[in-house]
Write an enzyme that holds these catalytic residues in place. Sequence first.
Site, PDB file in Angstrom:
ATOM      1  N   HIS A 162    -144.223 -17.006  39.405  1.00  0.00           N
ATOM      2  CA  HIS A 162    -144.529 -16.541  40.678  1.00  0.00           C
ATOM      3  C   HIS A 162    -144.385 -17.703  41.586  1.00  0.00           C
ATOM      4  CE1 HIS A 162    -146.465 -13.156  38.755  1.00  0.00           C
ATOM      5  NE2 HIS A 162    -146.608 -14.023  37.773  1.00  0.00           N
ATOM      6  N   SER A 283    -127.313 -31.592  62.013  1.00  0.00           N
ATOM      7  CA  SER A 283    -127.553 -30.846  62.945  1.00  0.00           C
ATOM      8  C   SER A 283    -126.968 -31.184  64.032  1.00  0.00           C
ATOM      9  CB  SER A 283    -129.183 -30.458  63.154  1.00  0.00           C
ATOM     10  OG  SER A 283    -129.571 -30.224  64.358  1.00  0.00           O
ATOM     11  N   LYS A 289    -131.363 -34.468  60.628  1.00  0.00           N
ATOM     12  CA  LYS A 289    -131.237 -33.536  59.648  1.00  0.00           C
ATOM     13  C   LYS A 289    -130.024 -33.813  58.771  1.00  0.00           C
ATOM     14  CE  LYS A 289    -132.904 -29.426  60.055  1.00  0.00           C
ATOM     15  NZ  LYS A 289    -133.837 -29.010  58.814  1.00  0.00           N
ATOM     16  N   GLU A 296    -126.911 -22.721  50.419  1.00  0.00           N
ATOM     17  CA  GLU A 296    -127.074 -21.464  51.463  1.00  0.00           C
ATOM     18  C   GLU A 296    -125.814 -20.626  51.306  1.00  0.00           C
ATOM     19  OE1 GLU A 296    -128.700 -23.019  55.061  1.00  0.00           O
ATOM     20  OE2 GLU A 296    -130.123 -24.233  53.954  1.00  0.00           O
TER      21      GLU A 296
END
Length: 463
Positions: A162, A283, A289, A296
């Site tokens: 979890h 970024s 960043k 992804e």
Amino acid sequence: MKKKFNHNTVWGKRMKGKTNNILLETNASIDVDKELYSEDIDASIIHCKMLAKQSVIPAKISKKIVNCLEKIRREIKSKKFKFNKKHEDIHLNIENRLFELIGPDAGYLHTARSRNDQVTTDFRLWIIKSAKSLKQDIKKVIYDLIILAKKNIDVIMPGFTHLKNAQPVLFSHYMLAYVEMLKRDLKKIENLILNTSENPLGSGALAGTSINIDRNYTSKKLNFTKPTSNSMDAVSDRDYVLEFLFVCSVNAMHLSRFAEELIIWNSDLVDMITIKDDMLTGSSMMPQKKNPDSAEIIRGKTAIIISSLNSFFIIMKGLPLSYFKDMQDDKKIVFESYNNLSNNLKLTSNLIKSMKPNKKKMYNYSLKGFTTATDFAEYLVKKGVRFREAHKKSAMLVNIAEKLNLTLNELKLEHIKKVYNNFDSNVLNVLKVENSVNSKKSFGGTSKQNVIKMINKTLKELR
Ligand code: ARG
């Protein structure tokens, strides 16, 4: 629809008028199925040799056709070949070129075959070839995971359920969990190859042929295990395509779950791993960043791979026997899935090489969340306490620690006394994460000796 098509198709004689341009445009699959050229030529060559061996066509003409097919292969390979939508697909593009090069004798080649058995033969060969290549990519990921595990064999981290800290585990054991998944994917691929290795060539359009062909010969020469047993099944079913898409989906799902781990572990909230800049992007607005786009992409493309399996199920589920044009889209779906998966595997490989566990952070996290509570319960079990009672006593100990704002390994004998009296000097050790990990010697558990055994076993298997 700017182009005007000229209409001397192989089936044109039967037609009274011209084919509508929108049909010509949408019916053509050459932009996609030209990928099958090499398999198409291989199958044509063997088919042609078989026809000559069976004295169905003259040996001299067979040789001429075979030589010319090799020439066409070279033309396509060197990008000199002009694919033409007018000739619909790869089969007719190649046959048409054969006519251009040797004239009417090219017309012998299509004896005792149809594009229906031709296309599924080509596609089976392509899928077998590509499945073998995926196997190599998967093996590479397995090796990379093992190298990472070996390098960090002692690193302790929390295991989760979890997404809450559950029990301490070795980081290497965590990596080996993915190795097991990938090993099963390899097995699935081997099975897929086995199931795909039946030769449909010679099934004709759907009914077989009255011509004296030798399907065992073509099967052997094309490295199939045997000819398919029913001509209608052979030209109609695409279960091997679904199997390929399924295997891709499962493997992609495994990689996607791994990618998701890395995204979480790399977040500033968790900060359990660092990824080198080569697998990160920046970024356009926020100068500071560094983002894990690579992971992804893996997660995102997995959605497309899984939906391809779904798409093709929907295409197939309503088709009676035998061939229908609906099935033509199988190539586009499979080629896309293959490319996406093959890229995902390469991205995963590079991510593994680029990542490093933050050992200290991992260790400190493993102390949090009372992760050795189960170890204390098992300690009590070994003292003869019923597990259900041991569970309660351990929960009480956790409550004490929580109240005092201590981790379990910071507790003293006086705290233990409050829940259990009959302990020995070893009891405080039980609450240490190192001890916890090393005590998991049950087969498949996270102890270091198990991990080393599994690494060696896997390396042996892969060799
Ligand atoms: N390009 C077609 C396909 O991939 C080949 C089979 C065509 N057969 C037919 N009867 N029109 O499905």
